[in-house]
Design a protein around this motif. Structure first.
Motif, mmCIF file in Angstrom:
data_model
loop_
_atom_site.group_PDB
_atom_site.id
_atom_site.type_symbol
_atom_site.label_atom_id
_atom_site.label_comp_id
_atom_site.label_asym_id
_atom_site.label_seq_id
_atom_site.Cartn_x
_atom_site.Cartn_y
_atom_site.Cartn_z
ATOM 1 N N LYS A 208 -29.689 8.260 -35.434
ATOM 2 C CA LYS A 208 -31.006 7.776 -35.002
ATOM 3 C C LYS A 208 -32.023 8.835 -35.349
ATOM 4 O O LYS A 208 -31.802 10.038 -35.144
ATOM 5 N N GLY A 209 -33.160 8.378 -35.888
ATOM 6 C CA GLY A 209 -34.176 9.326 -36.308
ATOM 7 C C GLY A 209 -35.057 9.797 -35.163
ATOM 8 O O GLY A 209 -35.249 9.072 -34.195
ATOM 9 N N VAL B 84 -34.865 12.075 -32.725
ATOM 10 C CA VAL B 84 -34.348 12.212 -31.363
ATOM 11 C C VAL B 84 -34.364 13.661 -30.883
ATOM 12 O O VAL B 84 -34.024 13.945 -29.744
ATOM 13 N N GLY B 85 -34.750 14.612 -31.803
ATOM 14 C CA GLY B 85 -34.801 16.011 -31.398
ATOM 15 C C GLY B 85 -33.681 16.867 -31.975
ATOM 16 O O GLY B 85 -33.364 17.914 -31.435
ATOM 17 N N LYS B 86 -33.102 16.438 -33.117
ATOM 18 C CA LYS B 86 -32.020 17.229 -33.737
ATOM 19 C C LYS B 86 -32.547 18.581 -34.200
ATOM 20 O O LYS B 86 -32.028 19.625 -33.852
ATOM 21 N N ASP C 236 -30.502 19.169 -43.908
ATOM 22 C CA ASP C 236 -31.338 17.971 -44.012
ATOM 23 C C ASP C 236 -32.310 18.179 -45.172
ATOM 24 O O ASP C 236 -33.031 19.166 -45.211
ATOM 25 N N GLN D 274 -35.092 17.065 -45.654
ATOM 26 C CA GLN D 274 -36.480 17.218 -45.185
ATOM 27 C C GLN D 274 -36.823 18.695 -45.003
ATOM 28 O O GLN D 274 -37.995 19.066 -45.016
ATOM 29 N N CYS E 208 -28.597 18.311 -38.936
ATOM 30 C CA CYS E 208 -28.212 17.203 -39.819
ATOM 31 C C CYS E 208 -29.363 16.227 -40.033
ATOM 32 O O CYS E 208 -30.256 16.108 -39.206
ATOM 33 N N PRO F 197 -30.998 12.253 -40.460
ATOM 34 C CA PRO F 197 -30.802 11.053 -39.647
ATOM 35 C C PRO F 197 -29.984 9.988 -40.383
ATOM 36 O O PRO F 197 -30.487 8.926 -40.723
ATOM 37 N N MET G 223 -36.565 14.795 -24.664
ATOM 38 C CA MET G 223 -37.860 14.128 -24.446
ATOM 39 C C MET G 223 -37.856 13.348 -23.145
ATOM 40 O O MET G 223 -38.408 12.257 -23.062
ATOM 41 N N ILE H 19 -33.631 18.265 -21.624
ATOM 42 C CA ILE H 19 -34.835 18.786 -22.249
ATOM 43 C C ILE H 19 -36.013 17.868 -21.914
ATOM 44 O O ILE H 19 -35.993 16.695 -22.263
ATOM 45 N N PRO H 20 -37.044 18.357 -21.227
ATOM 46 C CA PRO H 20 -38.186 17.512 -20.866
ATOM 47 C C PRO H 20 -39.085 17.263 -22.070
ATOM 48 O O PRO H 20 -39.072 18.035 -23.035
ATOM 49 N N ASN I 116 -42.284 17.864 -23.791
ATOM 50 C CA ASN I 116 -43.188 19.000 -23.597
ATOM 51 C C ASN I 116 -43.957 19.216 -24.894
ATOM 52 O O ASN I 116 -43.381 19.592 -25.918
ATOM 53 N N SER J 61 -43.645 20.398 -29.664
ATOM 54 C CA SER J 61 -44.038 19.783 -30.935
ATOM 55 C C SER J 61 -45.195 20.545 -31.589
ATOM 56 O O SER J 61 -45.494 20.313 -32.748
ATOM 57 N N GLY K 84 -37.473 10.629 -39.500
ATOM 58 C CA GLY K 84 -36.948 9.743 -38.468
ATOM 59 C C GLY K 84 -37.857 9.608 -37.265
ATOM 60 O O GLY K 84 -38.622 10.525 -36.966
ATOM 61 N N TYR L 205 -43.972 17.824 -38.049
ATOM 62 C CA TYR L 205 -42.861 17.574 -38.980
ATOM 63 C C TYR L 205 -43.103 16.297 -39.791
ATOM 64 O O TYR L 205 -42.695 16.191 -40.937
HETATM 65 N N1 LIG Z 1 -38.728 17.686 -25.888
HETATM 66 C C1 LIG Z 1 -39.714 17.374 -26.718
HETATM 67 N N2 LIG Z 1 -40.952 17.170 -26.230
HETATM 68 C C2 LIG Z 1 -41.969 16.803 -27.062
HETATM 69 N N3 LIG Z 1 -41.840 16.625 -28.386
HETATM 70 C C3 LIG Z 1 -40.631 16.815 -28.928
HETATM 71 C C4 LIG Z 1 -39.499 17.215 -28.153
HETATM 72 N N4 LIG Z 1 -38.428 17.327 -28.967
HETATM 73 C C5 LIG Z 1 -38.869 17.019 -30.210
HETATM 74 N N5 LIG Z 1 -40.193 16.733 -30.193
HETATM 75 C C6 LIG Z 1 -41.029 16.295 -31.319
HETATM 76 O O1 LIG Z 1 -40.598 14.987 -31.665
HETATM 77 C C7 LIG Z 1 -40.507 14.835 -33.072
HETATM 78 C C8 LIG Z 1 -39.067 14.511 -33.436
HETATM 79 O O2 LIG Z 1 -38.243 15.627 -33.177
HETATM 80 P P1 LIG Z 1 -37.295 16.227 -34.325
HETATM 81 O O3 LIG Z 1 -38.004 16.247 -35.614
HETATM 82 O O4 LIG Z 1 -36.725 17.491 -33.822
HETATM 83 O O5 LIG Z 1 -36.187 15.105 -34.336
HETATM 84 P P2 LIG Z 1 -35.031 14.888 -35.420
HETATM 85 O O6 LIG Z 1 -33.970 14.145 -34.753
HETATM 86 O O7 LIG Z 1 -34.698 16.191 -36.030
HETATM 87 O O8 LIG Z 1 -35.768 13.963 -36.515
HETATM 88 P P3 LIG Z 1 -35.107 13.491 -37.919
HETATM 89 O O9 LIG Z 1 -34.254 12.322 -37.533
HETATM 90 O O10 LIG Z 1 -36.280 13.100 -38.790
HETATM 91 O O11 LIG Z 1 -34.356 14.647 -38.453
HETATM 92 C C9 LIG Z 1 -40.983 16.137 -33.684
HETATM 93 O O12 LIG Z 1 -42.334 15.998 -34.054
HETATM 94 C C10 LIG Z 1 -40.815 17.151 -32.554
HETATM 95 O O13 LIG Z 1 -41.774 18.174 -32.622
#
Ligand SMILES: Nc1ncnc2c1ncn2[C@@H]1O[C@H](COP(=O)(O)OP(=O)(O)OP(=O)(O)O)[C@@H](O)[C@H]1O
Ligand SMILES: Nc1ncnc2c1ncn2[C@@H]1O[C@H](COP(=O)(O)OP(=O)(O)OP(=O)(O)O)[C@@H](O)[C@H]1O
Ligand SMILES: [Mg+2]
Ligand SMILES: [Mg+2]
Lengths: 255, 255
Positions: free
Chosen positions: A11-12, A14-16, A40, A42, A125, A127, A184, A212-213, A215, A219, B12, B152
């Motif tokens: 899933k894209g 999600v905070g990876k 990744d 990206q 990794c 998505p 999130m 993880i809240p 926050n 970002s 994603g 990002y």
């Molecule tokens: N806990 C959080 N609170 C607020 N924003 C967050 C949080 N975690 C991630 N973000 C923001 O949400 C977006 C998605 O997070 P991130 O890019 O880390 O996810 P990802 O799973 O790596 O995405 P992808 O699937 O594209 O690799 C980013 O812009 C990131 O800054």
């Protein structure tokens, strides 16, 4: 030495990457030597650490070519944190890997030469569940699954866990689940609590204690090329990822 | 007849599925006949519309097999909205397509038989630039690029626009950019305004007028299998996607 943890979920968003960068940075300030591997195309983990490649080799050269990882690994601003960077060159890798021998073991082999130089190796990794993520699952000792506190994210979890089990049965007997990390999480919305309750009901024994809240400081940090502990170490996001690092260290000592 | 718009971005979680589902639904209540094509193995657009497959064929059978799309298309709860569903069967398609003839044209060919039955065809894409997204870019008349108001997301935009240009020059001369759609815009944060300003500075001529605000009702709706106009038509999210539908209809009439 050298526990390898991959951060994966098809899933894209999600905070990876946010987890990979901030867990790696939080572990590194606990006086542990850490390697962050960006697998990744990206390259978000690479830019999230403020790294510019400027023509030097990326992980592509080791996965598809035969460049030793030690020639690709770069320093970061943090003393104990090193990175194996990535960029868009990697986007062709999945198709190029299809015809290769032992295509799922390329990353595992590359990392094996440097594994003992680090206390933890964290792999970010893309998505998807293609050959790049598969390489990470095969190389890893365990997986952290970031679970965004949203409906669509919960939907794909079952399929991911099946894929992890398949990899464990066939390509990597050593693979375990470090845990599901709720990300999130917004305590003001019913949706977040609903997702948390669902995750606790179905996956209670693999749900990490740390949550993880949501926050906004998390970002904002990537635009400055800094992990949260160096961008705003008073933020809720920084505290949460320090807690996560403590939990991961505690789990590693236990096993 | 039959304008084909694909919703794509390799980053994603930027709001591709949310845009595909809610744009398709909003267009369908303007008395236009709409086909929503889910080309993401996650199948979020399918479940976001409350559709359960229960063994019937998915888009996989048409992309990798030779099943006519007309045998796969299903009704939805909305009179003028039809769906070509997807599920995890599709996750193997990218590797299976690699060796096929005219592999980038499979979706274009499948859609050509049904194209004139619809006013708009909206295609949801996975978070990658692999063969599934490539098939959608080749089949499409235009692309909507959801841009999450975060750092990002902005980073990957340049690469995506280059890819669109490459596809336009080689595989689909007809492909144009419908526009960049700012999503999850949170007027309370400086980050959102910064991203908006950056996007306006660099991409001003292709930025869509409609901006989608961050609105929790949009992320609640999928758990009820309903588009936002049927879950909460008083919400900011519903108004924004109705505005988007109006803008897309206006653009289609112009050209
Ligand atoms: N806990 C959080 N609170 C607020 N924003 C967050 C949080 N975690 C991630 N973000 C923001 O949400 C977006 C998605 O997070 P991130 O890019 O880390 O996810 P990802 O799973 O790596 O995405 P992808 O699937 O594209 O690799 C980013 O812009 C990131 O800054
Ligand atoms: N404007 C919005 N306000 C609040 N939440 C939103 C908004 N748009 C999307 N979301 C939520 O954010 C998450 C990501 O959106 P969505 O799944 O549509 O993105 P995507 O680009 O399709 O993701 P993927 O890359 O995995 O296909 C979902 O949980 C969705 O419900
Ligand atoms: Mg990422
Ligand atoms: Mg989606």
């Amino acid at each position: 030495m050298g526990k390898i943890i991959c951060i994966a979920n098809q899933k894209g968003g999600v905070g990876k990457t946010t987890t990979a960068v901030n867990l790696a940075a939080s572990l590194s300030i606990a006086d542990l030597k850490i390697l962050l591997v960006d697998s990744d195309p990206q390259g978000n983990a690479t830019s999230g650490m403020g790294i510019s490649i400027n023509g030097s080799p990326t992980i592509y050269s080791s996965l598809v070519g035969d460049e030793p990882l030690s020639n690709i690994i770069m320093d970061t601003e943090l003393d104990n944190l090193f990175i194996c960077p990535s960029n868009m060159d990697l986007s062709g890798a999945e198709i190029e890997l299809v015809g290769m021998e032992k295509r799922e073991f390329r990353l595992k082999n590359s990392i094996s030469f440097v594994k003992n130089n680090y206390d933890f190796i964290i792999i970010d990794c893309p998505p998807s569940l293609g050959l790049l993520t598969l390489n990470s699952l095969v190389a890893a000792d365990s997986i952290i699954i970031p679970l965004q506190s949203e409906y669509y994210a919960l939907e794909g979890l079952g399929h991911l866990l099946k894929t992890v089990q398949l990899v464990k049965n066939s390509l990597n007997r050593n693979l375990s689940i470090e845990g599901i990390l709720l990300t999130m999480f917004d305590s003001r919305t019913a949706l977040s609590s609903d997702i948390y309750d669902e995750a606790k009901k179905h996956f209670c024994n693999i749900l990490l204690k740390t949550v993880i809240p949501r926050n906004v400081r998390l970002s904002e940090a990537p635009s400055y090329g800094k992990p949260i502990i160096f961008y705003d170490n008073t933020s809720k996001g920084a505290h949460a990822y320090l807690d996560l690092a403590k939990e991961i260290i505690f789990n590693a000592k236990k096993s």
